[in-house]
Design a protein around this motif. Structure first.
Motif, mmCIF file in Angstrom:
data_model
loop_
_atom_site.group_PDB
_atom_site.id
_atom_site.type_symbol
_atom_site.label_atom_id
_atom_site.label_comp_id
_atom_site.label_asym_id
_atom_site.label_seq_id
_atom_site.Cartn_x
_atom_site.Cartn_y
_atom_site.Cartn_z
ATOM 1 N N MET A 156 0.728 -1.372 -0.071
ATOM 2 C CA MET A 156 -0.057 0.044 -0.023
ATOM 3 C C MET A 156 0.787 1.443 -0.014
ATOM 4 O O MET A 156 0.260 2.183 -0.049
ATOM 5 N N LEU A 157 2.123 1.123 -0.031
ATOM 6 C CA LEU A 157 2.936 2.175 0.185
ATOM 7 C C LEU A 157 2.943 2.984 -1.224
ATOM 8 O O LEU A 157 2.981 2.386 -2.150
ATOM 9 N N PRO A 158 3.060 4.288 -1.434
ATOM 10 C CA PRO A 158 3.199 5.021 -2.499
ATOM 11 C C PRO A 158 4.252 4.701 -3.418
ATOM 12 O O PRO A 158 5.548 4.585 -2.731
ATOM 13 N N TYR A 159 4.219 4.601 -4.600
ATOM 14 C CA TYR A 159 5.252 4.253 -5.585
ATOM 15 C C TYR A 159 4.928 4.622 -6.869
ATOM 16 O O TYR A 159 3.991 4.290 -7.532
ATOM 17 N N ARG A 160 6.001 5.369 -7.432
ATOM 18 C CA ARG A 160 5.689 5.837 -8.794
ATOM 19 C C ARG A 160 4.445 6.670 -8.925
ATOM 20 O O ARG A 160 4.316 7.556 -8.180
ATOM 21 N N ASP A 161 3.737 6.232 -9.862
ATOM 22 C CA ASP A 161 2.453 6.813 -9.939
ATOM 23 C C ASP A 161 1.193 6.219 -9.276
ATOM 24 O O ASP A 161 0.013 6.658 -9.199
ATOM 25 N N SER A 162 1.543 5.221 -8.424
ATOM 26 C CA SER A 162 0.462 4.491 -7.814
ATOM 27 C C SER A 162 0.851 3.857 -6.598
ATOM 28 O O SER A 162 1.610 4.959 -5.724
ATOM 29 N N ILE A 163 0.852 2.718 -6.158
ATOM 30 C CA ILE A 163 1.316 2.135 -4.857
ATOM 31 C C ILE A 163 2.276 0.762 -5.317
ATOM 32 O O ILE A 163 2.093 0.498 -6.639
ATOM 33 N N LEU A 164 2.830 0.417 -4.476
ATOM 34 C CA LEU A 164 3.934 -0.562 -4.825
ATOM 35 C C LEU A 164 2.939 -2.018 -5.285
ATOM 36 O O LEU A 164 3.660 -2.429 -6.270
ATOM 37 N N GLU A 165 2.050 -2.376 -4.563
ATOM 38 C CA GLU A 165 1.248 -3.546 -5.199
ATOM 39 C C GLU A 165 0.938 -3.648 -6.446
ATOM 40 O O GLU A 165 1.158 -4.755 -7.185
ATOM 41 N N ASN A 166 0.607 -2.409 -7.248
ATOM 42 C CA ASN A 166 0.266 -2.362 -8.640
ATOM 43 C C ASN A 166 1.428 -2.526 -9.540
ATOM 44 O O ASN A 166 1.226 -3.117 -10.395
ATOM 45 N N TYR A 167 2.695 -2.712 -8.944
ATOM 46 C CA TYR A 167 4.030 -3.119 -9.789
ATOM 47 C C TYR A 167 4.674 -4.524 -9.507
ATOM 48 O O TYR A 167 5.306 -4.896 -10.063
ATOM 49 N N VAL A 168 3.779 -5.071 -8.378
ATOM 50 C CA VAL A 168 4.372 -6.539 -7.967
ATOM 51 C C VAL A 168 3.237 -7.255 -7.631
ATOM 52 O O VAL A 168 2.974 -7.595 -6.707
ATOM 53 N N CYS A 169 2.356 -7.558 -8.684
ATOM 54 C CA CYS A 169 1.144 -8.328 -8.696
ATOM 55 C C CYS A 169 0.627 -8.515 -10.000
ATOM 56 O O CYS A 169 1.463 -8.059 -10.981
ATOM 57 N N ASN A 170 -0.392 -9.415 -10.320
ATOM 58 C CA ASN A 170 -0.839 -9.834 -11.596
ATOM 59 C C ASN A 170 -1.317 -8.373 -12.384
ATOM 60 O O ASN A 170 -1.083 -8.347 -13.618
ATOM 61 N N ARG A 171 -1.624 -7.293 -11.716
ATOM 62 C CA ARG A 171 -2.058 -6.233 -12.583
ATOM 63 C C ARG A 171 -0.701 -5.915 -13.207
ATOM 64 O O ARG A 171 -0.917 -5.180 -14.418
#
Length: 276
Positions: A156-171
């Motif tokens: 849930m931590l902020p990362y780039r233009d979104s959050i970390l999860e969106n760069y390290v999951c199926n999405r």
């Protein structure tokens, strides 16, 4: 001998933990998820046959925030009717057995610590990488859930233009390639160069997660699990390369990275909630 239950948004599994293994396992497809009474009835039907054995209690892992003390689950992922459910009281009333409930990734991590690859470590972080990114934490041999069962939500931590999860999951693969991680894994095995490059990029993002965990918890070991972890050979080299700029290189040298091997580890961890 305890019953372990693993609730997912699509399936529910249950089994009996005996001597560090799961026996008499059962699995059901979750139906009519809009109905609370229907989904609870399915859960009871899944558990009931196992209560015929001399079990001490029931541990349940749920993909949600959990009030561990009261046994209430909130906004369970992919089960819309489970917005706020006093699950412990419901299950205890039905079976007259003690019930303990926790987050599913916490159960995965506890399972690895009690019965799996992380048994010899006092501090462990488990990561489940799949539809989302979840983490569980063991500190001094104890599961740490936080005040609201929200500890370890690194994704849930902020990362780039979104959050970390969106760069390290199926999405990440859906956004980058227009396919899911399973298809991306198959394409990488076939040698698709574009997909292999995408897996390398995924590894760099995962390296950021690992560094965040090290700065925050500094565990002895990190255990990777979940469906995407099976593609380790395509992302691990770039992940390790990305760790070279970590501020404390001795911490990297001492860190043990493990890949979960036991498909029943979350069930074992749920059953272990009775003993923690």
């Amino acid at each position: 001998m305890n019953i372990g239950v693993d609730i997912g948004g699509t399936n529910m599994r249950a089994g009996i933990e005996l001597g560090g293994s799961i026996t008499r396992q059962s699995n059901i497809l979750l139906e009519n998820k809009e109905s609370l009474s229907s989904t609870l009835s399915q859960l009871m039907d899944l558990i009931r046959p196992f209560t015929e054995y001399p079990v001490k209690g029931i541990g349940i892992g749920v993909p949600s925030v959990v009030d561990v003390d009261k046994g209430i689950v909130y906004n369970v992922m992919n089960i819309p009717s489970w917005e706020e459910v006093a699950l412990r009281d419901i299950v205890e009333k039905e079976f007259n057995l003690p019930v303990f409930i926790n987050n599913d990734v916490n159960c995965f991590t506890l399972g690895e610590h009690r019965f799996g690859l992380a048994k010899k470590y006092k501090s462990v972080v488990g990561m489940a990488i799949g539809t989302g990114l979840g983490s569980g934490i063991i500190i001094n041999n104890e599961l740490y859930s936080g005040n609201n069962c929200g500890a370890g939500e690194i994704g849930m931590l902020p990362y780039r233009d979104s959050i970390l999860e969106n760069y390290v999951c199926n999405r990440f693969f859906e956004d980058s390639l227009g396919c899911d991680a399973y298809e991306a894994h198959e394409a990488a095995i076939r040698g698709d160069s574009k997909v292999i490059r995408t897996w390398k990029e995924f590894g760099i993002h995962l390296g950021v997660v690992v560094k965040t965990i090290l700065y925050t918890y500094d565990p002895e070991a990190i255990v990777l699990g979940g469906s995407i972890a099976k593609a380790e050979r395509f992302f691990k080299p770039s992940m390790l390369e990305s760790l070279k700029d970590f501020a404390y290189p001795e911490s990297i040298k001492k860190l043990t990275l493990l890949l979960s091997e036991n498909e029943n580890i979350a069930l074992l961890g749920a059953a272990a909630l009775m003993e923690k």
